[in-house]
Design an enzyme around this catalytic site. Structure first.
Site, mmCIF file in Angstrom:
data_model
loop_
_atom_site.group_PDB
_atom_site.id
_atom_site.type_symbol
_atom_site.label_atom_id
_atom_site.label_comp_id
_atom_site.label_asym_id
_atom_site.label_seq_id
_atom_site.Cartn_x
_atom_site.Cartn_y
_atom_site.Cartn_z
ATOM 1 N N ASP A 1 21.510 36.117 57.664
ATOM 2 C CA ASP A 1 21.605 35.192 58.788
ATOM 3 C C ASP A 1 23.057 35.053 59.214
ATOM 4 O OD1 ASP A 1 21.474 33.168 60.654
ATOM 5 O OD2 ASP A 1 20.114 31.924 59.462
ATOM 6 N N CYS B 1 12.835 33.994 63.256
ATOM 7 C CA CYS B 1 13.840 33.641 62.259
ATOM 8 C C CYS B 1 13.796 32.128 62.072
ATOM 9 C CB CYS B 1 15.231 34.153 62.643
ATOM 10 S SG CYS B 1 15.993 33.371 64.081
ATOM 11 N N ASN C 1 15.843 30.477 65.776
ATOM 12 C CA ASN C 1 15.637 31.212 67.025
ATOM 13 C C ASN C 1 16.876 31.196 67.926
ATOM 14 O OD1 ASN C 1 13.483 31.092 69.929
ATOM 15 N ND2 ASN C 1 14.036 32.883 68.765
ATOM 16 N N CYS D 1 19.885 33.228 66.532
ATOM 17 C CA CYS D 1 20.711 34.360 66.099
ATOM 18 C C CYS D 1 19.895 35.646 65.963
ATOM 19 C CB CYS D 1 21.406 34.053 64.775
ATOM 20 S SG CYS D 1 22.643 32.737 64.856
ATOM 21 N N ARG D 2 19.173 35.774 64.851
ATOM 22 C CA ARG D 2 18.508 37.041 64.532
ATOM 23 C C ARG D 2 17.318 37.358 65.427
ATOM 24 N NH1 ARG D 2 17.411 35.807 58.404
ATOM 25 N NH2 ARG D 2 17.105 33.765 59.374
ATOM 26 N N SER D 3 16.397 36.421 65.587
ATOM 27 C CA SER D 3 15.188 36.759 66.355
ATOM 28 C C SER D 3 15.459 36.961 67.842
ATOM 29 C CB SER D 3 14.060 35.759 66.102
ATOM 30 O OG SER D 3 14.407 34.451 66.475
#
Length: 156
Positions: free
Chosen positions: A125, A9, A12, A14-16
Site C-alpha cells: 500500500d 483496496c 480506494n 491509491c492501489r485500486s
C-alpha cells in the site's frame, strides 16, 4: 460477451484506482470490447475523494487518465454486479468476501495471483510505503495478464 471487473483496496484512493485507470487504458489499447471497469474500497474514509496525489502523479507521468474517478465503498450488491473482483491484498480479499457474502456470482481473486512469479501475495500500500512507482509496475504486469485472460475468453 461483456465482462466486468472491480478492483478493490482499503480506501480506494491509491492501489485500486491506479489499477482501474491502468486497466482501462490497457484494455482500450488492446481493443477489448464490452468490459466494464471500476474500483472500490473496503473502508469508507475517503468516499467521494479523487485518487491520492501519488497515484495521480504516476498516472499523469504515464499519460493515463483518471478523469471523474472518485472513491466509493464496496457494497454487497457488487458481488452480483461484477464478474471478477480483484483484491489488492489478503486483508482486502477477506473483507470483500465478508461484505459480498459467499452466495455471489463474482469470482474473487488477489491481484498478484495474476503474477505468481512475483513470489508475494499482496500489492504494497503506497499510502503507507510512499512507493507509487513499485505499485505502478506491479499493476502494469497484473493488468497485462488480466487483459490476456479476458481476451482469451472473448476470443475463445
Amino acid at each position: 460477451m461483456s465482462y466486468s471487473v472491480l478492483f478493490v483496496c482499503l480506501g480506494n484512493i491509491c492501489r485500486s484506482p491506479m489499477a482501474e485507470a491502468v486497466f482501462r487504458d490497457k484494455a482500450s489499447k488492446a481493443g477489448l470490447r464490452e468490459v466494464e471497469i471500476d474500483s472500490a474500497g473496503t473502508g469508507d474514509w475517503h468516499v467521494g475523494k479523487p485518487p491520492h496525489e501519488g497515484t495521480r502523479a504516476i498516472l499523469d507521468t504515464n499519460l493515463i487518465s483518471y478523469d471523474g474517478m472518485r472513491a466509493r465503498k464496496l457494497k454487497a450488491e457488487d458481488g452480483e454486479k461484477f464478474d471478477l473482483i480483484v483484491a489488492m491484498d489478503t486483508n482486502n480479499e477477506r473483507d470483500i468476501r465478508s461484505i459480498i457474502g459467499s452466495n455471489t456470482r463474482a469470482e474473487v481473486i488477489r491481484f498478484l495471483s495474476l503474477v505468481p512469479e512475483k513470489g508475494i501475495d499482496d500489492v504494497p500500500d503506497p499510502y503507507y510505503t510512499g512507493n507509487f512507482e513499485e505499485v505502478y509496475e506491479m499493476v502494469g504486469e497484473g493488468c497485462d495478464r488480466l487483459i490476456a485472460r479476458i481476451a482469451s475468453r472473448q476470443n475463445g
